[in-house]
Design a protein around this motif. Structure first.
Motif, PDB file in Angstrom:
ATOM      1  N   ASP A 193       5.034  -1.882  10.403  1.00 17.52           N
ATOM      2  CA  ASP A 193       5.689  -2.980   9.683  1.00 17.52           C
ATOM      3  C   ASP A 193       7.162  -3.083  10.057  1.00 17.52           C
ATOM      4  O   ASP A 193       7.693  -4.180  10.275  1.00 17.52           O
ATOM      5  CB  ASP A 193       5.559  -2.777   8.166  1.00 17.52           C
TER       6      ASP A 193
ATOM      7  N   THR B 138       8.351  -7.122  -2.667  1.00 18.04           N
ATOM      8  CA  THR B 138       7.805  -6.400  -1.520  1.00 18.04           C
ATOM      9  C   THR B 138       8.921  -5.922  -0.603  1.00 18.04           C
ATOM     10  O   THR B 138       8.911  -4.783  -0.120  1.00 18.04           O
ATOM     11  CB  THR B 138       6.830  -7.292  -0.742  1.00 18.04           C
ATOM     12  N   ARG B 139       9.911  -6.798  -0.365  1.00 21.92           N
ATOM     13  CA  ARG B 139      11.009  -6.433   0.531  1.00 21.92           C
ATOM     14  C   ARG B 139      11.918  -5.371  -0.081  1.00 21.92           C
ATOM     15  O   ARG B 139      12.401  -4.478   0.613  1.00 21.92           O
ATOM     16  CB  ARG B 139      11.819  -7.685   0.895  1.00 21.92           C
TER      17      ARG B 139
ATOM     18  N   GLN C 293       7.825   2.252  -8.376  1.00 21.63           N
ATOM     19  CA  GLN C 293       6.764   2.144  -7.386  1.00 21.63           C
ATOM     20  C   GLN C 293       7.157   2.861  -6.093  1.00 21.63           C
ATOM     21  O   GLN C 293       6.349   3.578  -5.492  1.00 21.63           O
ATOM     22  CB  GLN C 293       6.459   0.666  -7.109  1.00 21.63           C
TER      23      GLN C 293
ATOM     24  N   GLU D 205      10.954  -3.115  -2.266  1.00 26.01           N
ATOM     25  CA  GLU D 205      10.200  -1.862  -2.184  1.00 26.01           C
ATOM     26  C   GLU D 205      10.314  -1.271  -0.784  1.00 26.01           C
ATOM     27  O   GLU D 205      10.433  -0.051  -0.609  1.00 26.01           O
ATOM     28  CB  GLU D 205       8.733  -2.125  -2.532  1.00 26.01           C
ATOM     29  N   GLN D 206      10.321  -2.138   0.231  1.00 32.26           N
ATOM     30  CA  GLN D 206      10.485  -1.690   1.612  1.00 32.26           C
ATOM     31  C   GLN D 206      11.860  -1.048   1.807  1.00 32.26           C
ATOM     32  O   GLN D 206      11.993  -0.021   2.484  1.00 32.26           O
ATOM     33  CB  GLN D 206      10.313  -2.881   2.549  1.00 32.26           C
TER      34      GLN D 206
ATOM     35  N   GLU E 216      -3.495  -2.457  -3.939  1.00 30.28           N
ATOM     36  CA  GLU E 216      -3.109  -3.861  -3.757  1.00 30.28           C
ATOM     37  C   GLU E 216      -4.335  -4.764  -3.834  1.00 30.28           C
ATOM     38  O   GLU E 216      -4.290  -5.821  -4.459  1.00 30.28           O
ATOM     39  CB  GLU E 216      -2.403  -4.014  -2.407  1.00 30.28           C
TER      40      GLU E 216
ATOM     41  N   ARG F 143       3.988   2.036   7.841  1.00 24.38           N
ATOM     42  CA  ARG F 143       5.377   1.611   7.655  1.00 24.38           C
ATOM     43  C   ARG F 143       6.086   1.434   8.987  1.00 24.38           C
ATOM     44  O   ARG F 143       6.900   0.511   9.164  1.00 24.38           O
ATOM     45  CB  ARG F 143       6.140   2.622   6.786  1.00 24.38           C
TER      46      ARG F 143
ATOM     47  N   VAL G  32      10.316  -1.693  -9.607  1.00 20.04           N
ATOM     48  CA  VAL G  32      10.285  -1.607  -8.149  1.00 20.04           C
ATOM     49  C   VAL G  32      10.621  -0.185  -7.693  1.00 20.04           C
ATOM     50  O   VAL G  32       9.961   0.389  -6.822  1.00 20.04           O
ATOM     51  CB  VAL G  32      11.260  -2.622  -7.518  1.00 20.04           C
TER      52      VAL G  32
ATOM     53  N   ASP H 220      12.663 -10.589  -3.802  1.00 21.61           N
ATOM     54  CA  ASP H 220      11.350 -10.386  -3.207  1.00 21.61           C
ATOM     55  C   ASP H 220      10.975  -8.918  -3.435  1.00 21.61           C
ATOM     56  O   ASP H 220      11.543  -8.019  -2.824  1.00 21.61           O
ATOM     57  CB  ASP H 220      11.411 -10.699  -1.704  1.00 21.61           C
TER      58      ASP H 220
END
Length: 510
Positions: free
Chosen positions: A202, A262-263, A230, A265-266, A502, A199, A227, A260
């Motif tokens: 990223d 993924t974003r 997760q 979740e980030q 994933e 993380r 989301v 989005d």
């Protein structure tokens, strides 16, 4: 001894006497002077010789001085030249304004004293010198920024290779039961710290991309409840490992967004990780999700509260700024780069939402609130929500990876899932193996020696055909990297370290 710099001045005037007088004054002061009698000659000489200053009479036989100044400014090659208008007739205030509006930097009325002319010239040259230094500095900063971005991309690639091997290896170990309590604890530590390091890598790259406007959202219709679940699943081992309780209140019905996943979740992983990082053992983290408003103003609200160290009042206004830190002690025991909350704010705002923080003060916990606009079709069927992937069917897979640890770990994981795996350690070997075994799927690293991953994809598309599925696995994760991979012929683009779940979902959905 350094020779003094000689300034070149273009003196434009159709009156011979006036032109001669200005030229003599300038030459006696050590300047080099070029003369022109028309606007056309002035434009040509300015483009050819690039003087540092143009002294331009307003009244010329072909073009007015206003028109010449405007054309100088419009031409990129001469736009940075200093221009001074002179006139013995057009001396009213509106003419001076017209001259400055056309692009002149100064305006002198004839007759003028030599000292006044030289003082004005010196002033304009000082300004031009300062502008030139600022422009050079800006160019240097842009070049430094470009090199920094290249360095960060390369750093991420180099860090992601060992991370990929570690993450895959721990994924294999976690699938094998053990009765040794110490081994179980060590596995958990490796799992948490590897994900934390991934993380950080990223976040470091994403904050650079966002500040340059290079992050694009890949919006789909998704359920925010899923989301958050997760994100909670990812952070729960971290919270429990620090002796914290984690509670959540989520609605039973989905809350649909055009976002989005993924974003988002980030975003929530960052906020939950912060809550865990800044709370001491025995503390509590609580997550609430609910809807506020109706129709076009309806928003999903996520409220994350903790019982941690809190935020001092003077830090609240800047807590989302880059490199801001709540923990200002010398030992920096809480860690962190000070970029996570900057990412959170930018990603939330890119989704049309807002985020803010509250805290009663130091030692009294914190609250972060995220509000996101709901999708227009909020009443969509629950059946459209995300479902857990099934176990993928057995496949014939080619793995092309030059890092031996990452290659071995991923091969072991795929074979543990029942797949038939052939490996190659470079691009040429990958193409040769693909032609021999005709795999259903090829997992190809991009940074391969000799023939890189892009060229491998192009070769496989040309020589094996369109039936083979190609997946790029790489440490380069920017939008431009994904676009380049798809253009080269890849079907999917995964960024190292690839999480086993994933990869499992990808293999199931192919």
């Amino acid at each position: 001894m350094v020779e003094p710099h000689i300034v070149t001045v273009l003196n434009v005037n159709d009156d011979d006497a006036s032109r001669y007088m200005v030229t003599r004054i300038l030459e006696m002061s050590g300047h080099r002077v070029i003369e022109a009698g028309t606007g056309g000659d002035a434009l040509r000489l300015a483009a050819e010789l690039r003087p540092e200053l143009v002294i331009l009479d307003v009244r010329l036989p072909d073009l007015s001085g206003y028109e010449v100044a405007a054309r100088l400014r419009a031409n990129p090659e001469t736009a940075s030249l200093s221009v001074m208008h002179t006139s013995a007739t057009f001396v009213t205030a509106d003419k001076r304004v017209q001259g400055l509006d056309s692009g002149a930097d100064a305006y002198l009325t004839e007759p003028f004293e030599p000292a006044e002319l030289l003082a004005t010239v010196k002033s304009l040259l000082r300004l031009r010198h300062a502008e030139r230094e600022l422009r050079q500095r800006a160019d240097q900063l842009a070049e430094a920024d470009r090199r920094k971005d290249e360095f960060l991309a390369m750093l991420a690639h180099e860090l992601r290779n060992p991370l990929a091997a570690i993450m895959t290896a721990i994924g294999i170990l976690e699938r094998k039961s053990t009765e040794d309590a110490k081994e179980t604890r060590m596995r958990s530590i490796i799992h948490r710290q590897t994900h934390h390091l991934a993380r950080l890598v990223d976040d470091l790259l994403d904050v650079s991309r966002i500040t340059r406007g290079k992050v694009e959202l890949r919006r789909t219709r998704l359920d925010l409840v899923e989301v958050l679940r997760q994100a909670l699943t990812l952070i729960r081992p971290v919270a429990e490992g620090r002796g914290l309780s984690l509670e959540s209140t989520l609605p039973e019905q989905p809350l649909w967004l055009e976002a989005d996943g993924t974003r988002l979740e980030q975003v929530f992983t960052n906020l939950l990780d912060n809550a865990a990082k800044y709370s001491d053992a025995g503390g509590n983290i609580r997550v609430q999700l609910f809807q506020e408003g109706v129709d076009g103003s309806a928003r999903a609200v996520v409220r994350i509260t903790d019982t941690g160290i809190g935020i001092p009042a003077h830090k609240l206004p800047t807590i989302f700024e880059l490199f801001a830190q709540a923990d200002e002690t010398l030992e920096r025991s809480r860690g962190g780069l000070g970029i996570g909350l900057t990412l959170v704010r930018n990603l939330v705002e890119m989704h049309g939402g807002i985020v803010y923080a509250n805290s009663p003060g130091a030692g009294r916990g914190s609250e972060f609130v995220v509000k996101l606009p709901l999708a227009a079709h909020q009443l969509a069927l629950k059946g459209d929500s995300l479902t857990a992937p099934e176990r993928p069917r057995q496949r014939r897979i080619l793995l092309v990876e030059d890092n031996s640890d990452a290659r071995q770990a991923l091969q072991d994981l795929l074979e543990l899932w029942g797949h038939q795996v052939q490996v190659a350690q470079d691009g040429m070997g990958g193409v040769a193996t693909a032609l021999e075994i005709r795999p259903e799927l090829a997992l190809v690293d991009i940074g391969l020696p000799g023939l890189d991953g892009y060229r491998v994809a192009q070769e496989l598309r040309a020589r094996v055909g369109q039936e083979i599925r190609l997946v790029a696995i790489t440490g380069y994760g920017g939008p431009e990297d994904r676009s380049r991979a798809l253009q080269a012929g890849f079907d999917h683009h995964l960024v190292k370290p690839v999480k086993p779940d994933e990869l499992n979902r990808l293999l199931t959905n192919l």
